[in-house]
Scaffold this active site. Sequence first.
Site, PDB file in Angstrom:
ATOM      1  N   GLU A   1      43.054  53.658  48.323  1.00  0.00           N
ATOM      2  CA  GLU A   1      41.829  52.860  48.156  1.00  0.00           C
ATOM      3  C   GLU A   1      41.011  52.827  49.447  1.00  0.00           C
ATOM      4  O   GLU A   1      41.489  53.209  50.523  1.00  0.00           O
ATOM      5  CB  GLU A   1      42.170  51.436  47.716  1.00  0.00           C
ATOM      6  CG  GLU A   1      42.991  50.670  48.731  1.00  0.00           C
ATOM      7  CD  GLU A   1      42.599  49.205  48.846  1.00  0.00           C
ATOM      8  OE1 GLU A   1      41.390  48.917  48.928  1.00  0.00           O
ATOM      9  OE2 GLU A   1      43.517  48.365  48.889  1.00  0.00           O
TER      10      GLU A   1
ATOM     11  N   LYS B   1      31.562  46.314  48.588  1.00  0.00           N
ATOM     12  CA  LYS B   1      32.949  46.202  48.148  1.00  0.00           C
ATOM     13  C   LYS B   1      32.909  46.194  46.629  1.00  0.00           C
ATOM     14  O   LYS B   1      32.359  45.267  46.023  1.00  0.00           O
ATOM     15  CB  LYS B   1      33.567  44.907  48.684  1.00  0.00           C
ATOM     16  CG  LYS B   1      34.932  44.578  48.092  1.00  0.00           C
ATOM     17  CD  LYS B   1      35.470  43.261  48.647  1.00  0.00           C
ATOM     18  CE  LYS B   1      36.665  42.771  47.838  1.00  0.00           C
ATOM     19  NZ  LYS B   1      37.155  41.451  48.297  1.00  0.00           N
TER      20      LYS B   1
ATOM     21  N   VAL C   1      41.581  47.698  44.797  1.00  0.00           N
ATOM     22  CA  VAL C   1      42.704  48.192  43.993  1.00  0.00           C
ATOM     23  C   VAL C   1      42.251  48.403  42.547  1.00  0.00           C
ATOM     24  O   VAL C   1      42.491  49.455  41.944  1.00  0.00           O
ATOM     25  CB  VAL C   1      43.889  47.200  44.056  1.00  0.00           C
ATOM     26  CG1 VAL C   1      44.942  47.533  43.001  1.00  0.00           C
ATOM     27  CG2 VAL C   1      44.505  47.197  45.453  1.00  0.00           C
TER      28      VAL C   1
ATOM     29  N   ASP D   1      39.558  31.423  41.751  1.00  0.00           N
ATOM     30  CA  ASP D   1      39.362  32.783  42.252  1.00  0.00           C
ATOM     31  C   ASP D   1      40.597  33.624  41.965  1.00  0.00           C
ATOM     32  O   ASP D   1      41.631  33.471  42.605  1.00  0.00           O
ATOM     33  CB  ASP D   1      39.068  32.738  43.767  1.00  0.00           C
ATOM     34  CG  ASP D   1      38.668  34.105  44.316  1.00  0.00           C
ATOM     35  OD1 ASP D   1      38.815  35.125  43.611  1.00  0.00           O
ATOM     36  OD2 ASP D   1      38.223  34.151  45.469  1.00  0.00           O
TER      37      ASP D   1
ATOM     38  N   SER E   1      41.742  37.657  41.473  1.00  0.00           N
ATOM     39  CA  SER E   1      41.297  39.039  41.664  1.00  0.00           C
ATOM     40  C   SER E   1      41.346  39.827  40.363  1.00  0.00           C
ATOM     41  O   SER E   1      42.296  39.693  39.574  1.00  0.00           O
ATOM     42  CB  SER E   1      42.190  39.730  42.693  1.00  0.00           C
ATOM     43  OG  SER E   1      41.849  41.100  42.777  1.00  0.00           O
ATOM     44  N   ALA E   2      40.346  40.672  40.168  1.00  0.00           N
ATOM     45  CA  ALA E   2      40.345  41.580  39.012  1.00  0.00           C
ATOM     46  C   ALA E   2      41.464  42.619  39.115  1.00  0.00           C
ATOM     47  O   ALA E   2      41.745  43.321  38.141  1.00  0.00           O
ATOM     48  CB  ALA E   2      38.985  42.267  38.889  1.00  0.00           C
ATOM     49  N   ASP E   3      42.107  42.714  40.271  1.00  0.00           N
ATOM     50  CA  ASP E   3      43.260  43.624  40.381  1.00  0.00           C
ATOM     51  C   ASP E   3      44.289  43.309  39.303  1.00  0.00           C
ATOM     52  O   ASP E   3      44.888  44.214  38.700  1.00  0.00           O
ATOM     53  CB  ASP E   3      43.949  43.484  41.750  1.00  0.00           C
ATOM     54  CG  ASP E   3      43.095  43.987  42.906  1.00  0.00           C
ATOM     55  OD1 ASP E   3      41.979  44.507  42.662  1.00  0.00           O
ATOM     56  OD2 ASP E   3      43.546  43.855  44.060  1.00  0.00           O
TER      57      ASP E   3
ATOM     58  N   LYS F   1      48.870  39.866  49.019  1.00  0.00           N
ATOM     59  CA  LYS F   1      48.514  39.255  50.290  1.00  0.00           C
ATOM     60  C   LYS F   1      49.060  37.842  50.425  1.00  0.00           C
ATOM     61  O   LYS F   1      48.999  37.065  49.486  1.00  0.00           O
ATOM     62  CB  LYS F   1      46.986  39.205  50.421  1.00  0.00           C
ATOM     63  CG  LYS F   1      46.370  40.563  50.633  1.00  0.00           C
ATOM     64  CD  LYS F   1      44.872  40.519  50.432  1.00  0.00           C
ATOM     65  CE  LYS F   1      44.532  40.407  48.954  1.00  0.00           C
ATOM     66  NZ  LYS F   1      43.090  40.388  48.718  1.00  0.00           N
TER      67      LYS F   1
HETATM   68  N1  PSU Z   1      44.877  43.618  51.031  1.00  0.00           N
HETATM   69  C1  PSU Z   1      44.609  43.833  52.336  1.00  0.00           C
HETATM   70  N2  PSU Z   1      43.375  44.216  52.695  1.00  0.00           N
HETATM   71  C2  PSU Z   1      42.400  44.381  51.781  1.00  0.00           C
HETATM   72  C3  PSU Z   1      42.682  44.161  50.407  1.00  0.00           C
HETATM   73  C4  PSU Z   1      43.926  43.787  50.082  1.00  0.00           C
HETATM   74  O1  PSU Z   1      45.458  43.678  53.177  1.00  0.00           O
HETATM   75  O2  PSU Z   1      41.296  44.712  52.172  1.00  0.00           O
HETATM   76  C5  PSU Z   1      41.603  44.405  49.384  1.00  0.00           C
HETATM   77  C6  PSU Z   1      42.121  45.337  48.286  1.00  0.00           C
HETATM   78  O3  PSU Z   1      41.173  46.355  48.094  1.00  0.00           O
HETATM   79  C7  PSU Z   1      42.191  44.448  47.076  1.00  0.00           C
HETATM   80  C8  PSU Z   1      41.047  43.514  47.341  1.00  0.00           C
HETATM   81  O4  PSU Z   1      42.064  45.147  45.867  1.00  0.00           O
HETATM   82  O5  PSU Z   1      41.194  43.227  48.730  1.00  0.00           O
HETATM   83  C9  PSU Z   1      41.076  42.261  46.501  1.00  0.00           C
HETATM   84  O6  PSU Z   1      39.852  41.597  46.647  1.00  0.00           O
HETATM   85  P1  PSU Z   1      39.452  40.453  45.601  1.00  0.00           P
HETATM   86  O7  PSU Z   1      40.444  39.353  45.839  1.00  0.00           O
HETATM   87  O8  PSU Z   1      38.051  40.067  45.974  1.00  0.00           O
HETATM   88  O9  PSU Z   1      39.570  41.067  44.234  1.00  0.00           O
HETATM   89 MN    MN Z   2      37.614  36.961  43.811  1.00  0.00          MN
END
Ligand code: PSU
Ligand code: MN
Length: 311
Positions: free
Chosen positions: A26, A94, A114, A146, A148-150, A167
């Site tokens: 990614e 992003k 992701v 909140d 994540s869409a992951d 994380k």
């Molecule tokens: N974990 C990290 N660094 C990052 C991310 C995850 O240590 O930059 C990124 C990944 O790309 C993950 C995204 O898919 O953060 C999730 O962001 P959000 O919570 O906004 O979906």
């Molecule tokens: Mn989010």
Amino acid sequence: MSALQLDIHPEVSAALAEGQPVVALESTLIAHGLPWPANLEAARQAEAAVRAEGAVPATVAVWQGRPIIGLDAGQLEHLARQADRRDASPTVRKASSRDLAAAIVQKAFAATTVAATMVLAQRAGLRVFATGGIGGVHPVSGRGFDISADVLELARTSVAVVCAGAKGILDLSATLEMLETMSVPVVGYGTDEFPAFLLASSGLPVSARVDSPAEAAALCQMHWDLGGAGVVLAQPLPVETALQPADFHRALVRAESQARAEGVRGPALTPFLLARLAELTDGRTLRANQALIVANARLAARIAAAFPKRQ
Ligand code: PSU
Ligand code: MN
């Protein structure tokens, strides 16, 4: 007819045509996760680790509206320089899954999360993907809802995601509950506990454990044969780089309260917290983050190579 045209690097399409192992990587962690120049170093080392295992790396991003499967060296460096605030080149978005269509039709530059990397990887025919940590469920306290869409993408896109867990800034037990609801296997590689990204373990159980690349590949294939989608394959970070839980949590509490004070939320939250954590731990989170990205890329290459060759 589909208007979607993937820009697949010739080396990647040759490997796919010959049934050679390919690993998707990614780009959000490059453009928005790690600071310059550690981000470029980590990205290059991850690609090198994939190659050292005999697989082909394919770092994914959107380049002037073109979905790229396999950035070249110049593109990789351009993305990495985005994290350097002194550089004045065009902004890189992003992009999560929902942002891909806009990024493509608006001819934008976008780093893929992701979720978005899974979408493009699957359309290119890639099955194995390596990252640092997946997104998940953020703690509700103070900032509101909140997720994540992951997590959602893992529920519907058939790609194996090799990571070091989710994380540490997330609510890990809520994240695991959500993955369970979404029928996403959370597989520990060489561990019974869900790895906690910068920490060796979370104390929370995985849904299955495997101890070899062949076992990991067989489990993924069986899940797909059953009509399942994403698989989380989590290995603990290299033990010598793991942070002490107490140190990490002290830094996290401070970073969280700064985020609240400055009103940081939404997609900006993860990059903000990661940057603050690096400062608050004298770069230890950064070194650990870099090491785990490379270790995950290496494992992903071994797993990709353990799938039976496609006809
Ligand atoms: N974990 C990290 N660094 C990052 C991310 C995850 O240590 O930059 C990124 C990944 O790309 C993950 C995204 O898919 O953060 C999730 O962001 P959000 O919570 O906004 O979906
Ligand atoms: Mn989010």
